[in-house]
Design an enzyme around this catalytic site. Structure first.
Site, PDB file in Angstrom:
ATOM      1  N   LEU A 127      30.860  83.112  68.581  1.00  0.00           N
ATOM      2  CA  LEU A 127      30.901  81.812  67.907  1.00  0.00           C
ATOM      3  C   LEU A 127      29.546  81.131  68.017  1.00  0.00           C
ATOM      4  O   LEU A 127      29.025  80.919  69.107  1.00  0.00           O
ATOM      5  CB  LEU A 127      31.995  80.927  68.517  1.00  0.00           C
ATOM      6  CG  LEU A 127      32.333  79.647  67.748  1.00  0.00           C
ATOM      7  CD1 LEU A 127      33.780  79.232  68.027  1.00  0.00           C
ATOM      8  CD2 LEU A 127      31.406  78.493  68.103  1.00  0.00           C
ATOM      9  N   HIS A 231      27.196  78.622  80.906  1.00  0.00           N
ATOM     10  CA  HIS A 231      25.969  77.940  80.501  1.00  0.00           C
ATOM     11  C   HIS A 231      26.326  76.506  80.107  1.00  0.00           C
ATOM     12  O   HIS A 231      27.413  76.270  79.559  1.00  0.00           O
ATOM     13  CB  HIS A 231      25.349  78.688  79.317  1.00  0.00           C
ATOM     14  CG  HIS A 231      23.983  78.236  78.929  1.00  0.00           C
ATOM     15  ND1 HIS A 231      23.767  77.134  78.133  1.00  0.00           N
ATOM     16  CD2 HIS A 231      22.758  78.732  79.238  1.00  0.00           C
ATOM     17  CE1 HIS A 231      22.468  76.977  77.955  1.00  0.00           C
ATOM     18  NE2 HIS A 231      21.827  77.928  78.615  1.00  0.00           N
TER      19      HIS A 231
END
Length: 337
Positions: A127, A231
């Site tokens: 994505l 992240h």
């Protein structure tokens, strides 16, 4: 502006390549490499063309298109059955408990064990939303449209589903986790290994990575503290996955240590809650804000719209009907926004 999710086609190679160059590394499913992206689109095209409904090793690539301009501004992917072409490796965090009677002491050691436990599961991944479009719920549209696609083609997907989140990458573009483990054995930087994996797959991990468990206590602190952490750009994605019913079960990526989220496919909220109905009215003025999808395989389309259930049918707003190219008598699937 209005946007639609649709099946990717070979003509989308250039916008996918341009977006791949914006990922900043650590994004294995969208490498900035034309031959690899071409191969993905060819595999996806074959999956859309196959009409048989049984589970197989397939890839479906979706894109987000601006309806007014025709520009492709995002993408996502669905892997129907991982670990078929080559092993699907993960590290699994486990605990080893040992006790000494003489010392009257119990010691618990955390280990990372190389495993293929998740082989055969389906995966949602790849994505990416163009930085200029990260508003208006488009990331949510990209993410959740995949679950509607799964619900509409349920026999093509496994009973488990996973999502890998990118791990911590430092300001140099390196990975503390990779440097502490993989980098010791491969003589490659994280960026080199990540790029090689994106292009050629991770069979080289099976060939060269030690099979013995790794004691976490023996790793540098910089590596220990990032295990299982996403992240910063992936924290919102992790929350979305948790809202869908995914959970972190101790599996981490072998390259950057990012978390792998897992769920039972039929328990994913947007899959379990998807409703199918025939359009009885395509001129609805007001209704429940929803994701509405239609079409089979290559003809799949999904967008935001308004819905209202009426008996055994559904009413949708005119704008959504226009974007989806549907009218009275057509079948749609939908979930609340």
């Amino acid at each position: 502006m209005s946007f639609v999710i649709r099946a990717a086609a070979k003509k989308d190679l250039q916008p996918l390549y341009e977006m791949a160059k914006l990922t900043g590394g650590g994004f294995t499913n969208l490498p900035p490499d034309r031959p690899s992206l071409t191969a993905k689109l060819e595999k996806s095209d074959a999956a859309y063309a196959r009409m048989e409904g049984e589970l197989a090793d397939e890839l479906f690539v979706l894109v987000l298109e601006n309806v007014e301009t025709g520009e492709v501004r995002g993408t996502s992917q669905l892997f129907t059955q991982v670990g078929q072409s080559w092993p699907f490796y993960s590290y699994r965090m486990t605990t080893l408990t040992q006790h000494s009677r003489e010392l009257e002491r119990t010691v618990r050691a955390e280990l990372l064990s190389l495993t293929t436990d998740l082989e055969g599961a389906s995966e949602v991944g790849g994505l990416f939303l163009h930085p200029n479009e990260r508003a208006g719920g488009l990331g949510l549209l990209l993410a959740r449209s995949r679950y509607l696609f799964i619900a509409m083609h349920r026999a093509r997907f496994g009973d488990r589903i996973l999502a890998e989140l990118r791990g911590i990458i430092d300001e140099r573009g390196g990975s503390p986790f990779w440097d502490a483990i993989g980098g010791k054995f491969f003589g490659m930087s994280f960026q080199e290994a990540d790029y090689f994996n994106a292009i050629h797959g991770n069979q080289f991990i099976a060939d060269l990575m030690p099979k013995h468990p790794v004691y976490i206590a023996m790793l540098e602190e910089s590596a220990r503290k990032v295990i299982g952490l996403p992240h910063p750009s992936g924290r919102a994605a992790m929350r979305m996955l948790e809202n869908e019913g995914f959970h972190y079960d101790g599996y981490v990526d072998i390259f950057d240590g990012g978390p792998t989220m897992v769920a039972r496919t039929d328990n994913v909220s947007s899959i379990a809650g998807a409703r199918q109905a025939e359009v009885h009215d395509d001129q609805l003025d007001k209704g429940e804000k929803s994701l509405i999808a239609t079409g089979n395989l290559r003809n799949f389309r999904c967008c935001y719209g308004a819905r209202e259930f009426r008996g055994d049918g559904i009413a949708v707003d005119a704008r959504a009907a226009d974007i989806l190219q549907i009218g009275k008598g057509d079948i749609v699937w939908s979930i609340p926004r």
